[in-house]
Design an enzyme around this catalytic site. Structure first.
Site, short mmCIF file in Angstrom:
data_model
loop_
_atom_site.label_atom_id
_atom_site.label_comp_id
_atom_site.label_asym_id
_atom_site.label_seq_id
_atom_site.Cartn_x
_atom_site.Cartn_y
_atom_site.Cartn_z
CG LEU A 155 -2.14 -0.94 1.11
CD1 LEU A 155 -2.87 -1.03 2.43
CD2 LEU A 155 -3.09 -0.48 0.01
CE1 TYR A 156 3.98 6.14 2.99
CE2 TYR A 156 6.18 5.23 2.67
CZ TYR A 156 5.36 6.30 2.98
OH TYR A 156 5.90 7.52 3.28
CB SER A 157 5.92 0.81 -2.44
OG SER A 157 6.79 0.50 -1.37
CE LYS A 213 4.33 9.44 0.22
NZ LYS A 213 3.76 10.75 0.65
#
Length: 357
Positions: free
Chosen positions: A158-160, A163
């Site tokens: 989710l983060y990579s 972002k």
């Protein structure tokens, strides 16, 4: 030092600036730095400033807006009369597996929130926007002193993934009248950090946990001391002017001293004056634990994974970058060494530790 630019810097002194996520660690430090330059600061966050940052919220040159970055009306109110935007609002979640509602929340804040912000800011006459990205936007490749020419990550966590897409949105919005750039920090640390790194480390140690390291301890990761990160953000904003190579560009901003994550923690703990023991977990075992945690979270919605597959990977494979572009185009250099940053952080962390006791 870099070669003098062939354009004129645009100082921030006295301008009206918006900091999204201003109740967060980076947001509060950015707001204070802007106030020191005589700026009027708008803060947009989901929490009330009187509770999250009373000293900051009570400042005569701070206007605090409680709102949702995904809602155009909330963003428009915060952007009114603003010259420069610093976008720090984001949800940090490294899991690959999660309930669909949780995935939608992270995507909504990180991607759609950025989209709403750049569109609304441009419509309101804002001329400059500095987007806070992450080194994770290129995660999963050979990251050993490499630079900003690396393609975006294809990791599904989710983060990579969010972002990377948010950075694309911010940089694509760059135009002749609305200048944007992105700052990619490593792990952010410093005095007063309580939520994502230093705070959890101190809390676990206070509860009697050892320092946990994954893998053999040979891999290195980038960290960014808070004062250096704020300085990099301000330098970028000053250079968002016509003719500057900063417009539409991304920059790694780090301490330029990569270190193994467990070694980073051990140094911090030792500087706090504690004799906490260290334990290592083999990569394969740690990955199995992370997968089990993520599958449970995906199925039952709780608890949030204490460790994730990507988190283990970040600790067991090299993930550090060159800051040559930032040195050249932002005239950036880390304000302190890693050793000094850890010393300053440890002084504050020791006070926090004894306060918990």
């Amino acid at each position: 030092m870099s070669t003098p630019p062939d354009y004129t810097l645009a100082p921030l002194d006295g301008l009206r600036c918006l900091v999204t996520g201003g109740a967060g660690y980076l947001g509060q430090n950015l707001a204070r730095a802007l106030l020191a330059r005589g700026c009027t600061v708008h803060v947009l966050d989901t929490v009330d400033g009187a509770q999250a940052a009373p000293e900051l919220a009570g400042h005569e040159r701070v206007q605090w807006f409680v709102g949702d970055i995904r809602k155009e009306a909330d963003v428009r109110a915060a952007c009114e009369g603003v010259d420069v935007v610093f976008h720090t609002a984001a949800l940090i979640e490294l899991a690959r597996r999660a309930p669909e509602s949780f995935k939608a929340l992270v995507r909504g804040v990180n991607i759609e929130g950025t989209r709403v912000l750049v569109q609304t800011a441009a419509a309101c006459g804002v001329t400059r926007l500095v987007h806070t990205s992450s080194t994770n936007v290129v995660f999963g490749q050979r990251c050993v002193g490499t630079d900003e020419t690396l393609p975006y990550s294809t990791s599904p966590d989710l983060y990579s993934s969010t972002k990377a897409e948010a950075e694309r949105v911010a940089l694509a919005a760059n135009s002749a009248t609305f200048h944007t750039c992105a700052i990619r920090p490593g792990g952010i640390y410093g005095p007063g950090e309580r939520k994502t790194m230093v705070g959890p480390i101190v809390t676990s140690i206070q509860q009697g946990m050892p320092v946990i390291g994954f893998g053999d301890g040979s891999t290195r990761l980038d960290y960014t001391y808070i004062d250096s990160l704020v300085d990099g953000q301000l330098r970028a904003a000053e250079r968002l002017v016509p003719g500057s190579p900063v417009c539409g560009s991304a920059y790694f901003i780090t301490d330029d001293q990569p270190i193994n994550p467990a070694e980073f923690t051990l140094r911090l703990v030792r500087l706090m004056g504690l004799g906490t023991k260290a334990r290592r977990i083999p990569r394969r075992v740690a990955r199995g634990m992370a997968l089990a945690s993520e599958f449970a979270f995906e199925r039952f919605g709780k608890p949030r994974p204490a460790i994730t597959e990507v988190g283990v990977a970040l600790c067991t494979q090299d993930n550090f970058f060159s800051i040559a572009k930032a040195r050249r185009e932002l005239d950036y250099a880390p304000l302190v060494t890693l050793e000094e940053g850890l010393r300053r952080t440890a002084e504050d962390a020791a006070r926090f530790y004894h306060g918990l006791a």
